[in-house]
Design a protein around this motif. Structure first.
Motif, PDB file in Angstrom:
ATOM      1  N   ILE A   1       0.881  -1.182   0.000  1.00  0.00           N
ATOM      2  CA  ILE A   1       0.000   0.000   0.000  1.00  0.00           C
ATOM      3  C   ILE A   1       0.914   1.226   0.000  1.00  0.00           C
TER       4      ILE A   1
ATOM      5  N   HIS B   1      -3.645   6.414  -7.347  1.00  0.00           N
ATOM      6  CA  HIS B   1      -3.480   6.693  -8.784  1.00  0.00           C
ATOM      7  C   HIS B   1      -2.643   5.585  -9.429  1.00  0.00           C
TER       8      HIS B   1
ATOM      9  N   ALA C   1      -6.646   1.905  -4.847  1.00  0.00           N
ATOM     10  CA  ALA C   1      -7.094   1.710  -3.465  1.00  0.00           C
ATOM     11  C   ALA C   1      -6.805   2.972  -2.680  1.00  0.00           C
ATOM     12  N   ASN C   2      -7.654   3.211  -1.691  1.00  0.00           N
ATOM     13  CA  ASN C   2      -7.457   4.372  -0.821  1.00  0.00           C
ATOM     14  C   ASN C   2      -7.635   3.879   0.614  1.00  0.00           C
TER      15      ASN C   2
ATOM     16  N   LEU D   1      -5.682   9.243   7.652  1.00  0.00           N
ATOM     17  CA  LEU D   1      -4.700   8.437   6.921  1.00  0.00           C
ATOM     18  C   LEU D   1      -3.794   7.643   7.856  1.00  0.00           C
TER      19      LEU D   1
ATOM     20  N   MET E   1       4.977   1.020   8.183  1.00  0.00           N
ATOM     21  CA  MET E   1       6.082   1.980   8.117  1.00  0.00           C
ATOM     22  C   MET E   1       5.722   3.187   8.963  1.00  0.00           C
TER      23      MET E   1
ATOM     24  N   TYR F   1       1.640  14.999  13.117  1.00  0.00           N
ATOM     25  CA  TYR F   1       2.389  13.942  12.427  1.00  0.00           C
ATOM     26  C   TYR F   1       2.882  12.898  13.432  1.00  0.00           C
TER      27      TYR F   1
ATOM     28  N   PRO G   1      11.979   4.466  10.547  1.00  0.00           N
ATOM     29  CA  PRO G   1      13.205   5.023   9.989  1.00  0.00           C
ATOM     30  C   PRO G   1      13.464   6.467  10.439  1.00  0.00           C
TER      31      PRO G   1
ATOM     32  N   ILE H   1      15.403   9.946   8.724  1.00  0.00           N
ATOM     33  CA  ILE H   1      15.159  10.426   7.361  1.00  0.00           C
ATOM     34  C   ILE H   1      15.771   9.432   6.367  1.00  0.00           C
TER      35      ILE H   1
HETATM   36  N1  LIG Z   1      10.827   9.511   3.167  1.00  0.00           N
HETATM   37  C1  LIG Z   1      11.310   9.606   4.396  1.00  0.00           C
HETATM   38  O1  LIG Z   1      12.364  10.253   4.655  1.00  0.00           O
HETATM   39  C2  LIG Z   1      10.596   8.909   5.541  1.00  0.00           C
HETATM   40  C3  LIG Z   1      11.170   8.958   6.835  1.00  0.00           C
HETATM   41  C4  LIG Z   1      10.515   8.306   7.870  1.00  0.00           C
HETATM   42  C5  LIG Z   1       9.320   7.644   7.637  1.00  0.00           C
HETATM   43  N2  LIG Z   1       8.784   7.635   6.386  1.00  0.00           N
HETATM   44  C6  LIG Z   1       7.515   6.944   6.170  1.00  0.00           C
HETATM   45  O2  LIG Z   1       7.664   6.003   5.120  1.00  0.00           O
HETATM   46  C7  LIG Z   1       6.425   5.883   4.407  1.00  0.00           C
HETATM   47  C8  LIG Z   1       6.689   6.042   2.909  1.00  0.00           C
HETATM   48  O3  LIG Z   1       7.230   7.340   2.700  1.00  0.00           O
HETATM   49  P1  LIG Z   1       7.540   7.866   1.230  1.00  0.00           P
HETATM   50  O4  LIG Z   1       8.560   8.928   1.381  1.00  0.00           O
HETATM   51  O5  LIG Z   1       7.796   6.709   0.314  1.00  0.00           O
HETATM   52  O6  LIG Z   1       6.129   8.524   0.855  1.00  0.00           O
HETATM   53  P2  LIG Z   1       5.617   9.031  -0.574  1.00  0.00           P
HETATM   54  O7  LIG Z   1       6.752   9.107  -1.546  1.00  0.00           O
HETATM   55  O8  LIG Z   1       4.818  10.266  -0.317  1.00  0.00           O
HETATM   56  O9  LIG Z   1       4.648   7.866  -1.071  1.00  0.00           O
HETATM   57  C9  LIG Z   1       3.359   7.753  -0.578  1.00  0.00           C
HETATM   58  C10 LIG Z   1       2.644   6.614  -1.322  1.00  0.00           C
HETATM   59  O10 LIG Z   1       1.366   6.408  -0.720  1.00  0.00           O
HETATM   60  C11 LIG Z   1       0.337   6.497  -1.706  1.00  0.00           C
HETATM   61  N3  LIG Z   1      -0.818   7.095  -1.044  1.00  0.00           N
HETATM   62  C12 LIG Z   1      -0.933   8.343  -0.534  1.00  0.00           C
HETATM   63  N4  LIG Z   1      -2.146   8.511   0.031  1.00  0.00           N
HETATM   64  C13 LIG Z   1      -2.809   7.327  -0.102  1.00  0.00           C
HETATM   65  C14 LIG Z   1      -4.092   6.853   0.285  1.00  0.00           C
HETATM   66  N5  LIG Z   1      -4.957   7.647   0.906  1.00  0.00           N
HETATM   67  N6  LIG Z   1      -4.422   5.570  -0.002  1.00  0.00           N
HETATM   68  C15 LIG Z   1      -3.561   4.750  -0.664  1.00  0.00           C
HETATM   69  N7  LIG Z   1      -2.334   5.138  -1.054  1.00  0.00           N
HETATM   70  C16 LIG Z   1      -1.967   6.416  -0.783  1.00  0.00           C
HETATM   71  C17 LIG Z   1       0.939   7.354  -2.813  1.00  0.00           C
HETATM   72  O11 LIG Z   1       0.373   7.077  -4.108  1.00  0.00           O
HETATM   73  P3  LIG Z   1      -0.973   7.841  -4.595  1.00  0.00           P
HETATM   74  O12 LIG Z   1      -0.705   9.308  -4.431  1.00  0.00           O
HETATM   75  O13 LIG Z   1      -1.169   7.410  -6.016  1.00  0.00           O
HETATM   76  O14 LIG Z   1      -2.053   7.343  -3.716  1.00  0.00           O
HETATM   77  C18 LIG Z   1       2.388   6.869  -2.778  1.00  0.00           C
HETATM   78  O15 LIG Z   1       2.493   5.645  -3.462  1.00  0.00           O
HETATM   79  C19 LIG Z   1       5.486   6.933   4.999  1.00  0.00           C
HETATM   80  O16 LIG Z   1       4.613   6.324   5.918  1.00  0.00           O
HETATM   81  C20 LIG Z   1       6.420   7.898   5.718  1.00  0.00           C
HETATM   82  O17 LIG Z   1       5.791   8.535   6.818  1.00  0.00           O
HETATM   83  C21 LIG Z   1       9.404   8.231   5.324  1.00  0.00           C
END
Ligand SMILES: NC(=O)c1ccc[n+]([C@@H]2O[C@H](COP(=O)([O-])OP(=O)(O)OC[C@H]3O[C@@H](n4cnc5c(N)ncnc54)[C@H](OP(=O)(O)O)[C@@H]3O)[C@@H](O)[C@H]2O)c1
Length: 315
Positions: free
Chosen positions: A9, A36, A57-58, A92, A115, A129, A152, A154
């Motif tokens: 997801i 999307h 899916a949402n 969310l 995650m 958050y 994780p 960053i």
């Molecule tokens: N990146 C970091 O540095 C970091 C650090 C610590 C923790 N995290 C955690 O790791 C996870 C992944 O982070 P990321 O950076 O990969 O995030 P991201 O790039 O923003 O990706 C988010 C994904 O979730 C999907 N999404 C968003 N809203 C949704 C919904 N309502 N239902 C279903 N799918 C949905 C998006 O696709 P669509 O828009 O098509 O739905 C996309 O595939 C998150 O939980 C974040 O909090 C990330």
């Protein structure tokens, strides 16, 4: 290894694409559940025909999640947001996480990975958050007691929103704003996060535990920004901004559709973002974490000004 079905997801996002890749490379079928699915089509070539399947899916929609997790051996929830209203964070990161875990359990999934993030804290009522990430963990554990929680620091990698954002800022701004320069971070490589996720999804070893994922080195925010500017070849003077002032700026910027900074993010900056002493970490997965210095130059370097490497340098 027997071929299994995994639902990712949020599989089209920054972390998700590497999780999908790890699963597909191991020969598993992967359902990429996102709002999307057309934006997840780029993942299909990671597997054979039909092996990687984007579906709509949402996490706010019961029926779509039930369909997305149907028949899955394991499910990982990667949905998270950095800005939004309180209701959106709750919908969310708490209700959405609970829904996915509950429906995965009902569908008979063997393993579930949530995650989360360092800083997740259900008791923290001043930052949506952090609070909702913490409440999301608790909701997931209640619905799927054997779930694995990953927290994780960053995450860095070619498509990251942290190193790239500050490299970009250095390019566009005559100075580098500095808020809470002493706050410590422990950046972790996205492939290491994906490998840990893969292990937690495909084996029973990590069930029911929380792991803190940090890289091999701890940086102060100021040192990390200095490193980013060096690599991007965009040296800028620091402009220290007191956290109190930055919070006000963040509160104003939160009104923008895609705010560069929010009040909550400034508040989070006051706290270290590192793996606590004695916590279960990336080493529990047998993974030696990758240093920032061995990866970041390959993507920050592409922003080097034209002309540095002229055609006559080419061999
Ligand atoms: N990146 C970091 O540095 C970091 C650090 C610590 C923790 N995290 C955690 O790791 C996870 C992944 O982070 P990321 O950076 O990969 O995030 P991201 O790039 O923003 O990706 C988010 C994904 O979730 C999907 N999404 C968003 N809203 C949704 C919904 N309502 N239902 C279903 N799918 C949905 C998006 O696709 P669509 O828009 O098509 O739905 C996309 O595939 C998150 O939980 C974040 O909090 C990330």
């Amino acid at each position: 290894m027997t071929e299994q079905l995994y639902t990712v997801i949020g599989g089209s996002g920054f972390v998700g694409r590497y999780v999908v890749q790890a699963l597909a490379e191991a020969g598993h079928r992967v359902r990429v559940a996102v709002r999307h699915p057309n934006q997840a089509l780029f993942l299909k070539p990671l597997g054979a025909v039909g092996q990687v399947l984007p579906v709509a899916a949402n996490v706010t929609d019961e029926g779509s999640i039930a369909r997305a997790v149907e028949g899955a051996d394991g499910v990982v929830n990667l949905v998270g947001i950095l800005h939004g209203g309180t209701k959106q964070f709750e919908a969310l990161q708490v209700e959405g996480a609970e829904r996915v875990a509950r429906l995965a359990k009902a569908a008979g999934a063997q393993r579930f990975v949530q995650m989360s993030a360092i800083g997740a804290d259900a008791e923290r009522d001043d930052v949506d958050y952090a609070r909702t990430k913490g409440e999301g963990e608790e909701a997931v554990k209640a619905a799927f007691p054997q779930a694995t929680i990953l927290r994780p620091s960053i995450v860095f990698g070619p498509e990251d929103a942290f190193l790239n954002r500050f490299a970009d800022l250095a390019r566009k701004s005559p100075f580098m704003p500095l808020i809470c320069g002493n706050t410590r971070f422990q950046p972790i490589y996205v492939v290491d996060v994906a490998d840990a996720t893969f292990a937690a999804l495909t084996t029973d070893t990590y069930q029911g535990q929380t792991y803190w994922l940090g890289g091999p080195k701890v940086y102060s925010f100021k040192d990390l920004l200095t490193y980013i500017m060096d690599e991007a070849m965009q040296k800028r003077p620091f402009l220290p901004i007191p956290a109190g002032i930055a919070e006000i700026q963040g509160a104003v910027m939160s009104l923008l559709p895609n705010p560069p900074l929010t009040r909550g993010q400034v508040k989070m900056l006051r706290n270290d973002n590192v793996v606590p002493e004695g916590a279960l970490g990336i080493d529990a997965f047998g993974i030696t974490p990758t240093p920032v210095e061995s990866i970041a130059p390959s993507y920050l370097v592409r922003h080097r000004p034209h002309g540095r490497f002229s055609k006559k340098d080419a061999v």
